[in-house]
Design a protein around this motif. Structure first.
Motif, PDB file in Angstrom:
ATOM      1  N   CYS A  76     -54.556 -67.906  36.924  1.00  0.00           N
ATOM      2  CA  CYS A  76     -54.675 -66.475  36.621  1.00  0.00           C
ATOM      3  C   CYS A  76     -54.536 -66.217  35.123  1.00  0.00           C
TER       4      CYS A  76
ATOM      5  N   CYS B 153     -49.180 -61.831  37.859  1.00  0.00           N
ATOM      6  CA  CYS B 153     -48.977 -62.341  39.209  1.00  0.00           C
ATOM      7  C   CYS B 153     -47.954 -61.529  39.993  1.00  0.00           C
TER       8      CYS B 153
ATOM      9  N   GLY C 290     -53.372 -62.125  40.061  1.00  0.00           N
ATOM     10  CA  GLY C 290     -53.242 -62.983  41.233  1.00  0.00           C
ATOM     11  C   GLY C 290     -52.203 -62.424  42.181  1.00  0.00           C
TER      12      GLY C 290
END
Length: 420
Positions: free
Chosen positions: A273, A298, A280
């Motif tokens: 990512c 994330c 992500g």
């Protein structure tokens, strides 16, 4: 009353389709008894189905440890989970030997299926993924990956059939199968080698275009499509929508049901990512959060509603379980599969052949190699005819209804002959 016995172990991805079948059969007037592990009792009972225990929660956890999911481990899942279920399932089906009953079973040599065979009860084989069906003409992955192209076909077919027998002999001599074999001997049903299937019918819960049937598959194998069972969750939908509103469409990384060791997937996924500069979303129970701390890209959720969420994502990275694979096809998004064992390598191979994604074996799942692959998939996915074509075909599927039509037809045929 017309009675159906459904035997199924495994993980949630195995249980859910059969719960769907049970609900539909019960709606049609059948009495349905579910033989499974206590771990799944709540969801089976919640569906209004009769539950019969063939194993404890402790046995489920023993058979689904991180060690049991290692690719080289052939013992723990069978010895601690499947084998102990043999005798209680056998005895339950035996107790119904004089009744009008039809057995539906996952697992080639489960207690329910063996009892049905021994006491001359009709049974239907349920197959959730194509790799279960033996073929000497088109073997599943990973076997197909290591077959040298220079070996003539007729020689390879001979070797594959011979290897099948050799694997059976190894299974019969393995320490982790000793207790299972002893139980079978005591119950008067020693383990035989079978080269031909003996079920009344085989129902494959995958479409024919995904199964890619070989000419030596059983003629009575009917492929009905993906069952696509989904657990809707309004809270997870709200949380998911809040995430994508804040960061945009993400890549989904999921470990799948039953997999506890997510360290490599989450660590490398985070790097992917960051390299691609896309958000992500990492899904996997309550584990793995620590590997994402400090990342602005994330996020972690314990559960997402795939049917709702996947159409709003860029791509999915997963282990290749048949349920997640099917939902990704339906959503029309590219998928990168990181297969561990069981049906996963073969599902990954079929996705690659259909042009719906690709795969990377776990030891090569490194951000430096995988990030460009995912970036390329996302770019091509926006105009992919294959993704759109197969998504439409899956959306039109009615696998549960079609499977139950077949089951009901077989039961009616039995009533006119055996049960008359």
């Amino acid at each position: 009353m017309k009675k159906i016995i459904i035997y199924v172990l495994g993980t949630g991805g195995d249980i859910d389709p059969m719960v769907g079948v049970g609900i539909e059969l019960q709606r049609r007037g059948f009495s349905v008894a579910f033989l499974s592990n206590d771990y799944f009792k709540p969801r089976i009972v919640a569906a209004g189905l009769e539950f019969v225990s063939v194993g404890t929660v402790e046995q489920y956890h023993k058979g689904n440890t991180p060690e049991a999911w290692e690719r080289t481990n052939r013992a723990d899942n069978f010895e601690h989970y499947h084998a102990p279920a043999f005798e209680p399932a056998f005895n339950y089906v035996k107790s119904l030997a004089n009744e009008k009953v039809l057995v539906l079973a996952l697992g080639e040599e489960s207690g329910a299926r063996v009892a049905a065979r021994k006491f001359n009860l009709p049974f239907i084989d349920i197959i959730l993924s194509p790799n279960i069906v033996f073929s000497a003409f088109k073997p599943p992955a990973p076997t197909s990956w290591v077959i040298p192209s220079y070996i003539p076909g007729f020689i390879m077919r001979f070797l594959l059939r011979r290897n099948r027998k050799a694997k059976f002999k190894r299974f019969c001599n393995a320490p982790h199968t000793a207790a299972y074999r002893a139980v079978r001997e005591r119950l008067g049903c020693p383990l035989p080698f079978r080269s031909k299937a003996t079920a009344l019918l085989h129902i494959g819960f995958f479409p024919e275009w995904f199964g890619m049937p070989a000419k030596d598959w059983p003629r009575n194998l009917k492929m009905v499509g993906f069952p696509l069972l989904n657990h809707a969750s309004s809270s997870s939908r709200s949380e998911f929508d809040a995430l994508i509103e804040k960061q945009g469409a993400p890549i989904i990384f999921t470990s799948g049901t039953g997999v506890k060791d997510v360290e490599d997937l989450f660590k490398e996924g985070r790097k992917i990512c960051e390299q691609l500069q896309v958000p992500g979303l990492f899904v996997g129970g309550n584990i793995g959060v620590e590997f994402l701390q400090g990342s602005s890209l994330c996020a972690h959720m314990g559960y997402i509603d795939f049917e709702y969420a996947l159409p709003k994502t860029l791509a999915i990275v997963h282990h290749g379980g048949i349920g997640t694979t099917a939902q990704a096809i339906k959503a029309g998004i590219p998928q990168l599969i990181r297969p561990l064992k069981y049906d996963q390598p073969d599902n990954a191979d079929r996705i690659y052949k259909l042009g719906l994604g690709t795969y990377v074996v776990p030891e090569k799942f490194k951000a430096e190699q995988v990030a460009p692959m995912i970036g390329n998939m996302i770019r091509k996915g926006k105009t992919s005819k294959a993704l759109a074509h197969y998504a439409e075909r899956v959306r039109k599927s009615a696998a549960i209804v079609d499977a139950c039509d077949l089951i009901e037809r077989e039961f009616m045929s039995l009533e006119q002959s055996k049960y008359k």
